[in-house]
Motif scaffolding. Structure first.
Motif, PDB file in Angstrom:
ATOM      1  N   ASP A   1       3.411  -6.758   2.324  1.00  0.00           N
ATOM      2  CA  ASP A   1       3.397  -7.985   1.539  1.00  0.00           C
ATOM      3  C   ASP A   1       3.029  -7.763   0.074  1.00  0.00           C
ATOM      4  N   ALA A   2       3.075  -6.506  -0.382  1.00  0.00           N
ATOM      5  CA  ALA A   2       2.667  -6.228  -1.760  1.00  0.00           C
ATOM      6  C   ALA A   2       3.391  -4.986  -2.289  1.00  0.00           C
ATOM      7  N   GLU A   3       3.402  -4.877  -3.598  1.00  0.00           N
ATOM      8  CA  GLU A   3       3.921  -3.666  -4.225  1.00  0.00           C
ATOM      9  C   GLU A   3       2.936  -2.526  -3.962  1.00  0.00           C
ATOM     10  N   ILE A   4       3.448  -1.388  -3.556  1.00  0.00           N
ATOM     11  CA  ILE A   4       2.603  -0.252  -3.207  1.00  0.00           C
ATOM     12  C   ILE A   4       2.809   0.858  -4.238  1.00  0.00           C
ATOM     13  N   ILE A   5       1.712   1.316  -4.832  1.00  0.00           N
ATOM     14  CA  ILE A   5       1.738   2.456  -5.745  1.00  0.00           C
ATOM     15  C   ILE A   5       0.936   3.558  -5.081  1.00  0.00           C
ATOM     16  N   ARG A   6       1.570   4.693  -4.843  1.00  0.00           N
ATOM     17  CA  ARG A   6       0.885   5.799  -4.181  1.00  0.00           C
ATOM     18  C   ARG A   6       0.443   6.810  -5.230  1.00  0.00           C
ATOM     19  N   LEU A   7      -0.803   7.249  -5.111  1.00  0.00           N
ATOM     20  CA  LEU A   7      -1.410   8.128  -6.100  1.00  0.00           C
ATOM     21  C   LEU A   7      -2.230   9.191  -5.394  1.00  0.00           C
ATOM     22  N   VAL A   8      -2.138  10.426  -5.878  1.00  0.00           N
ATOM     23  CA  VAL A   8      -2.982  11.498  -5.362  1.00  0.00           C
ATOM     24  C   VAL A   8      -3.839  12.043  -6.498  1.00  0.00           C
ATOM     25  N   LEU A   9      -5.098  12.357  -6.174  1.00  0.00           N
ATOM     26  CA  LEU A   9      -6.059  12.877  -7.147  1.00  0.00           C
ATOM     27  C   LEU A   9      -6.691  14.143  -6.596  1.00  0.00           C
ATOM     28  N   VAL A  10      -6.893  15.125  -7.480  1.00  0.00           N
ATOM     29  CA  VAL A  10      -7.567  16.363  -7.091  1.00  0.00           C
ATOM     30  C   VAL A  10      -8.833  16.507  -7.925  1.00  0.00           C
ATOM     31  N   PHE A  11      -9.938  16.673  -7.217  1.00  0.00           N
ATOM     32  CA  PHE A  11     -11.241  16.829  -7.844  1.00  0.00           C
ATOM     33  C   PHE A  11     -11.646  18.297  -7.809  1.00  0.00           C
ATOM     34  N   SER A  12     -12.091  18.828  -8.947  1.00  0.00           N
ATOM     35  CA  SER A  12     -12.542  20.213  -9.032  1.00  0.00           C
ATOM     36  C   SER A  12     -14.040  20.275  -8.756  1.00  0.00           C
TER      37      SER A  12
ATOM     38  N   TYR B   1     -12.024  15.216 -12.158  1.00  0.00           N
ATOM     39  CA  TYR B   1     -10.649  15.190 -11.655  1.00  0.00           C
ATOM     40  C   TYR B   1      -9.797  16.062 -12.563  1.00  0.00           C
ATOM     41  N   VAL B   2      -9.054  16.970 -11.954  1.00  0.00           N
ATOM     42  CA  VAL B   2      -8.283  17.931 -12.737  1.00  0.00           C
ATOM     43  C   VAL B   2      -6.779  17.817 -12.497  1.00  0.00           C
TER      44      VAL B   2
END
Length: 64
Positions: A34-45, A51-52
């Motif tokens: 029922d919504a717009e989906i934005i997929r995001l991945v983050l890598v933490f050092s 976040y790098v």
């Protein structure tokens, strides 16, 4: 969103790809229709303590 931790800087691209694969395999985008989906991945050092790396995946509009 998917979060990954990298112990060393050389692992950042590997962790990004792991996170992208996980998002695709688990079909997280299908959990909400029922919504717009934005997929995001983050890598933490762990080494730098910041976040790098990040990657935004395609946008899905499940309302159409």
């Amino acid at each position: 969103m998917e979060f990954k931790c990298a112990e060393r800087a050389e692992n950042v691209s590997k962790k990004l790809e792991e996170a992208v694969s996980q998002l695709n395999e688990k079909n997280y985008r299908l959990q909400r229709r029922d919504a717009e989906i934005i997929r995001l991945v983050l890598v933490f050092s762990l080494e730098k303590r910041e976040y790098v790396g990040w990657k935004s995946l395609e946008v899905f509009d499940e309302t159409c």
